[in-house]
Design an enzyme around this catalytic site. Structure first.
Site, short mmCIF file in Angstrom:
data_model
loop_
_atom_site.label_atom_id
_atom_site.label_comp_id
_atom_site.label_asym_id
_atom_site.label_seq_id
_atom_site.Cartn_x
_atom_site.Cartn_y
_atom_site.Cartn_z
CB SER A 104 31.87 -17.41 14.76
OG SER A 104 32.42 -18.66 14.48
N GLY A 105 32.01 -17.65 11.37
CA GLY A 105 31.41 -18.30 10.20
C GLY A 105 31.08 -17.32 9.08
CB THR A 109 39.56 -17.83 8.09
OG1 THR A 109 39.43 -17.46 9.47
CG2 THR A 109 40.85 -18.55 7.88
CG ASN A 156 33.50 -21.94 10.37
OD1 ASN A 156 33.67 -22.88 9.58
ND2 ASN A 156 34.18 -20.81 10.30
CB SER A 159 35.42 -22.31 13.99
OG SER A 159 35.39 -21.10 14.69
CB SER A 160 40.19 -19.12 13.18
OG SER A 160 39.69 -18.88 11.90
N GLY A 387 35.58 -14.21 15.32
CA GLY A 387 34.46 -13.29 15.36
C GLY A 387 33.55 -13.49 16.55
CD GLU A 389 33.19 -18.27 19.08
OE1 GLU A 389 33.84 -18.84 18.22
OE2 GLU A 389 33.36 -18.49 20.30
P1 ADP Z 1 35.17 -17.15 9.84
O1 ADP Z 1 36.68 -17.11 9.73
O2 ADP Z 1 34.55 -15.81 9.66
O3 ADP Z 1 34.69 -17.81 11.10
P2 ADP Z 1 35.42 -18.88 7.53
O4 ADP Z 1 36.22 -17.97 6.69
O5 ADP Z 1 36.11 -20.02 8.18
O6 ADP Z 1 34.60 -18.05 8.65
O7 ADP Z 1 34.21 -19.42 6.64
C1 ADP Z 1 33.35 -20.45 7.06
C2 ADP Z 1 32.99 -21.35 5.88
O8 ADP Z 1 32.20 -20.62 4.95
C3 ADP Z 1 34.20 -21.81 5.08
O9 ADP Z 1 34.73 -23.01 5.59
C4 ADP Z 1 33.61 -22.01 3.70
O10 ADP Z 1 32.95 -23.25 3.61
C5 ADP Z 1 32.53 -20.94 3.62
N1 ADP Z 1 33.01 -19.72 2.93
C6 ADP Z 1 33.48 -18.58 3.49
N2 ADP Z 1 33.83 -17.66 2.57
C7 ADP Z 1 33.56 -18.22 1.37
C8 ADP Z 1 33.69 -17.79 -0.01
N3 ADP Z 1 34.16 -16.58 -0.32
N4 ADP Z 1 33.31 -18.65 -0.99
C9 ADP Z 1 32.82 -19.88 -0.69
N5 ADP Z 1 32.66 -20.34 0.57
C10 ADP Z 1 33.02 -19.54 1.60
MG MG Z 2 38.11 -17.75 11.02
#
Ligand code: ADP
Ligand code: MG
Length: 572
Positions: A104-105, A109, A156, A159-160, A387, A389
């Protein structure tokens, strides 16, 4: 194999490491990250490190650099993977799938959105209006799905809280013609309760903070989330999202996708109903249980187009069949009434979410496709499940999520490692055997028939006698006490990080997680008192969305949370 990149940035493909071990892997990853290289190839995959800051690597020029190129022609990037999937689809009419995995994080996404944006950018060079509109809806759907399916967690801010598998369909030209979204495992328990410092789904705060004065008035809502039990915990949590701004973005996305004004209002009526229901309290007056504050009941009745008396009745009574085939009404205890109310709001939200996804699907589904005229219809799928957790308190939801990630890890092992090794063997290539941890043993711990944790839970749910969460824990201890990846306080009494009669721990491939068994049985059973269903189904025709959400023909009682894991995995 080497991609075009200077060695000062480390090895751009992990395959090029002199020796494959954790130290070298991490050293290379760190070196690259320090030099602002967040992506590294690993054969046909890409390893990504979350930069947590905006990188200037997703612009038009970057897209053009990857367009139509081979994997090894450019530095590692998500775009390289997206292009490889697209090429396989276009050149060989092959369906492909991009799996995004990580804790997660980690940035899954965001990655899946960049992949979709890339595909949108490189397709439809002739700018045909109908293709542009499909692309627009596909991209806008993220904004809506995130509003209703994402929340701030302690890991996060965005977080989805659901898993997403999105198919994009292409015609013989390689242009998107439509798509389909599957959603999994919406964490509906979040509607009624959140961990300390976390928030409910964004949608509630967006409505309260961003809804117009008139809208809130018509929904009988105040604009401060601290007024509502369900949003109180998250009312003070700071996030980097601006709820007011997001509310407008969601409204505009809903419009672009094609939701009618009435549908949009219905969505907010349901959110309002949930918030007001969450504030309802019960008291016991001599023998009988009553609702405190009838004002709220009349607002609920108004928002759901039902009669106040019926609302009260379904909150306080349940219909049960007697042995003799008669039907009687049995009053709830205070505790049962609270439980029923929460089960109802969770179910409402889950179905609302399902309905929104279905509504988007109806817009983007491929229409009038004629294979003779249009050639083979191919798809690229993007899988973004939530992811692995580990929280301070881990409950049934984390158990399901982490189980799902174990299964995904199995898929990686089978698809990448085993297949690769088999291929080497087949082609007589000399290769060095690499020992890797096969997590099948943990998967078995969870799902083995008659013995695994799921079967213990299911047996408990089916049994007629009074089985409690603690009895389940004892049964797990008895059956799994010898398992190297399972333990509990009873099995290791000296370990004070677990509580007696409450906690068990699984040694997952990604780390140790201590789960509290409290609530496992109820969540596994997922009850929704029939009387609520009846109430809402009878909601007058003036509120078709609500009655359709509970219409037994279209939405059977929501299946057990974890059964979605099986659906998800059956995709492969
Ligand atoms: P996950 O889906 O794996 O839980 P997210 O994709 O929501 O995580 O990413 C969490 C946070 O990390 C996002 O809200 C953003 O602030 C930051 N982040 C993730 N990927 C990037 C990226 N490629 N560039 C800049 N910031 C990112
Ligand atoms: Mg996500």
């Amino acid at each position: 194999m080497a991609a075009l990149e200077d060695l000062e940035f480390g090895k751009s493909d992990f395959v090029l490491l002199d020796e494959v071990n954790i130290e070298q892997f991490m050293e290379n990853l760190k070196l690259r990250f320090e030099k602002a290289r967040i992506y590294t190839f690993i054969g046909e995959g890409v390893v990504s490190v979350n930069p947590y800051k905006q990188m200037d690597i997703y612009g038009k020029e970057d897209i053009n650099a990857y367009r139509g190129r081979e994997l090894y022609e450019n530095p590692p990037h998500l775009y390289a993977v997206a292009d490889a999937a697209y090429k396989a689809m276009k050149r060989r009419a092959k369906d492909t799938c991009i799996v995004v995995s990580g804790e997660s994080g980690a940035g899954k996404t965001e990655a899946s959105k960049y992949i979709m944006q890339y595909i949108a950018a490189i397709t439809n060079p002739s700018q045909r209006a109908e293709v542009e509109s499909v692309k627009n809806v596909l991209l806008k759907s993220n904004c809506v799905l995130e509003a209703f399916g994402n929340a701030k967690t302690n890991r996060n801010d965005n977080s989805s809280r659901f898993g997403k598998y999105m198919d994009i369909n292409f015609n013989f030209n390689g242009d998107p013609t439509g798509g389909h979204i599957n959603n999994y495992l919406l964490e509906k328990s979040r509607v009624v309760q959140q961990n300390g410092g976390e928030r409910n789904f964004h949608s509630f705060y967006q409505l309260l903070r961003g809804g117009s004065v008139d809208m809130l008035k018509s929904l009988h809502l105040h604009n401060d989330p601290a007024n509502y039990v369900y949003t109180r915990e998250g009312a003070v949590a700071t996030t980097c999202n601006n709820d007011r701004y997001s509310h407008n973005a969601v409204l505009s996305a809903l419009n672009v996708i094609g939701f009618s004004e009435e549908e949009i209002h219905s969505i907010y009526r349901i959110l309002g109903t949930i918030l007001i229901l969450g504030n309802l309290q019960f008291e016991t007056d001599s023998e009988s249980v009553l609702v405190v504050g009838m004002g709220d009941v009349s607002h609920i009745a108004e928002l759901t187009s039902t009669e106040p008396d019926n609302v009260t009745k379904s909150l306080l009574y349940r219909t049960v069949a007697t042995g003799g085939g008669e039907v009687i009404e049995k009053g709830h205890s205070e505790k049962e009434a609270c439980f029923g109310r929460d089960a109802f709001t969770k179910a409402l939200y889950e179905r609302l979410f399902g309905w929104i996804v279905g509504r988007i699907n109806a817009v983007i589904e491929v229409k009038d496709y004629n294979p003779v005229l249009h050639g083979k219809n191919t798809v690229i799928g993007v899988l973004d499940i939530y992811g692995f957790e580990i929280f301070d308190n881990n409950s049934f939801e984390q158990f399901c999520i982490n189980y799902c990630n174990e299964k995904l890890q199995q898929l990686f092992i089978q698809l990448i490692l085993c297949q690769e090794q088999d291929e080497y063997k087949r082609e007589g290539i000399i290769w060095q055997h690499i020992d890797y941890f096969n997590n099948q043993i943990i998967v078995d711990l969870v799902e083995q028939p008659h013995k695994g944790i799921i079967s213990v839970l299911d047996e408990a749910c089916l049994s007629v006698g009074k089985v409690t969460d603690i009895v389940c824990l004892e049964s797990m201890d008895a059956k799994l006490g010898q398992h190297p990846h399972y333990t509990s306080r009873k099995l290791t009494p000296s370990d004070k990080t677990m509580e007696f009669h409450r906690d068990f721990r699984i040694r997952h491939y990604a780390g140790d997680v201590t789960y509290s068994v409290e609530g496992f049985l109820d969540k596994n059973k997922d009850p929704l008192f029939q009387d609520f269903k009846r109430l809402m189904f009878n909601s007058t025709l003036s509120f078709p969305l609500l009655s359709s959400l509970l219409n037994p023909v279209f939405s059977v009682l929501s299946p057990v949370f974890r059964s979605a894991v099986h659906t998800l995995l059956s995709l492969f």
